[in-house]
Write a protein that holds these residues in place. Structure first.
Motif, PDB file in Angstrom:
ATOM      1  N   TRP A  39       0.853  -1.184   0.000  1.00 31.79           N
ATOM      2  CA  TRP A  39       0.000   0.000   0.000  1.00 31.79           C
ATOM      3  C   TRP A  39       0.890   1.234   0.000  1.00 31.79           C
ATOM      4  O   TRP A  39       2.109   1.146   0.119  1.00 31.79           O
ATOM      5  CB  TRP A  39      -0.995  -0.015   1.153  1.00 31.79           C
ATOM      6  CG  TRP A  39      -0.467   0.147   2.540  1.00 31.79           C
ATOM      7  CD1 TRP A  39       0.199  -0.783   3.290  1.00 31.79           C
ATOM      8  CD2 TRP A  39      -0.595   1.306   3.368  1.00 31.79           C
ATOM      9  NE1 TRP A  39       0.495  -0.287   4.527  1.00 31.79           N
ATOM     10  CE2 TRP A  39       0.026   1.000   4.607  1.00 31.79           C
ATOM     11  CE3 TRP A  39      -1.166   2.562   3.201  1.00 31.79           C
ATOM     12  CZ2 TRP A  39       0.086   1.906   5.663  1.00 31.79           C
ATOM     13  CZ3 TRP A  39      -1.108   3.480   4.244  1.00 31.79           C
ATOM     14  CH2 TRP A  39      -0.491   3.140   5.462  1.00 31.79           C
ATOM     15  N   SER A 188      -4.100   4.914   5.065  1.00 39.02           N
ATOM     16  CA  SER A 188      -4.464   3.608   4.512  1.00 39.02           C
ATOM     17  C   SER A 188      -5.946   3.525   4.190  1.00 39.02           C
ATOM     18  O   SER A 188      -6.350   2.924   3.190  1.00 39.02           O
ATOM     19  CB  SER A 188      -4.097   2.488   5.500  1.00 39.02           C
ATOM     20  OG  SER A 188      -4.891   2.574   6.678  1.00 39.02           O
ATOM     21  N   GLN A 272      -3.160   7.137  -1.205  1.00 43.61           N
ATOM     22  CA  GLN A 272      -2.429   6.745   0.002  1.00 43.61           C
ATOM     23  C   GLN A 272      -1.071   7.439   0.085  1.00 43.61           C
ATOM     24  O   GLN A 272      -0.658   7.879   1.164  1.00 43.61           O
ATOM     25  CB  GLN A 272      -2.264   5.229   0.037  1.00 43.61           C
ATOM     26  CG  GLN A 272      -3.568   4.491   0.268  1.00 43.61           C
ATOM     27  CD  GLN A 272      -3.428   2.979   0.154  1.00 43.61           C
ATOM     28  OE1 GLN A 272      -2.538   2.474  -0.538  1.00 43.61           O
ATOM     29  NE2 GLN A 272      -4.301   2.251   0.821  1.00 43.61           N
TER      30      GLN A 272
END
Length: 327
Positions: A39, A188, A272
């Motif tokens: 991520w 996130s 993100q």
């Protein structure tokens, strides 16, 4: 015959010299364990690998995906990885349990713990969670702070439902609207929620909870024995994050290239990365090198941890972090 022997000796001498030179410039090997599956917070690590910047700095870096910050910290403390990229606030609870790790760089220094709620919801502060259902997973960094957060709003667990689920069920519960809120982190969570359940964040920092976000941790003996290599790692990370400040799309491309089978969503990754960068600085760290850690920030975090029962009174902030490897 003499000429032949001389030639052989010369060749062997050259080979030995070449081998010696190769040994002298051999890359320093480091194993870096990430916090989770890919991520945006990991963008700098993947960008540096993809661009060959680690190799350029004389490093051979093995980047491994993780199964949560807590699990990564356990592996680093057990010597199964040299460095962990994790939520560095967890160093507090780890050291309380006997771990010998420290934070060696914190890139995302501002507290990003948050409670997601619907973007158009009337819920705007912790007190508005009365009568609601909030989902969290058991090993979440939120767990020790839940009661402190509720107390700041005059609430207890009797005033709402805290639904503790398996990590795999966390997002499914929230997106299916079986919960009014989700305890997570800003960077996130918001980009993931945007597509299926647009959300806003109630920040833990509004309840005076301080918790350093993402950075790098290592064992004290690793810091002592591999300090030169760790310093190079941090310098390359600084270069990568500085690049991402103006070129976040390069992080998206690098992550997809490094993890082609992960089915990564470019829009989510970009969101993100941008949010991660938004949470880089605190008032105490602004203007300092990327990764540098302020004593004031760690003292605030440890006060929050003491209030939550994570650490005992009598702590010293210097036991939890070091700036010795940061330039």
């Amino acid at each position: 015959m003499r000429h032949t022997l001389r030639a052989i000796v010369a060749v062997l001498a050259m080979a030995a010299l070449a081998a010696g030179s190769g040994a002298a410039v051999a890359a320093d090997k480091l194993t870096v364990r990430l916090d989770f599956s890919p991520w945006g917070v990991q963008a700098a690590m993947h960008l540096a690998q993809n661009k060959g910047w680690f190799k350029e700095a004389g490093l051979d870096v093995d980047i491994q995906d993780g199964r949560g910050s807590g699990n990564t910290i356990q592996l680093v403390n057990a010597g199964q990885a040299d460095v962990g990229q994790v939520q560095v606030g967890l160093v507090g609870s780890a050291r309380a349990k006997g771990a010998t790790i420290r934070s060696i760089a914190t890139f995302q220094r501002r507290t990003d713990l948050c409670v997601l709620v619907d973007k158009d919801s009337a819920v705007s502060k912790a007190a508005d969670l009365r009568g609601k259902t909030v989902v969290v997973f058991a090993a979440s960094p939120w767990t020790p702070f839940i009661d402190v957060y509720l107390k700041s709003a005059g609430l207890t667990r009797d005033d709402l439902k805290i639904d503790v689920v398996d990590p795999a069920a966390l997002w499914g519960t929230y997106l299916a609207k079986r919960a009014d809120g989700l305890m997570s982190t800003v960077g996130s969570a918001l980009p993931i929620a945007e597509q299926s359940r647009p959300s806003k964040c109630l920040l833990a920092s509004d309840a005076n909870i301080a918790f350093p976000a993402y950075g790098l941790v290592a064992r004290e003996d690793t810091i002592a024995n591999k300090g030169a290599a760790l310093r190079k790692l941090i310098q390359v990370e600084q270069r990568a994050w500085q690049h991402l400040r103006t070129n976040p799309d390069d992080g998206v491309k690098a992550m997809i290239a490094e993890r082609p089978d992960a089915r990564l969503d470019p829009a989510v990754l970009l969101g993100q990365i941008k949010l991660t960068l938004d949470y880089f600085d605190t008032p105490a760290s602004k203007g300092k090198p990327i990764g540098w850690q302020a004593q004031e920030d760690w003292e605030a975090a440890l006060k929050s941890m003491e209030a939550a029962g994570v650490v005992n009174p009598g702590w010293k902030a210097a036991d939890y972090y070091t700036n010795a490897l940061i330039e």
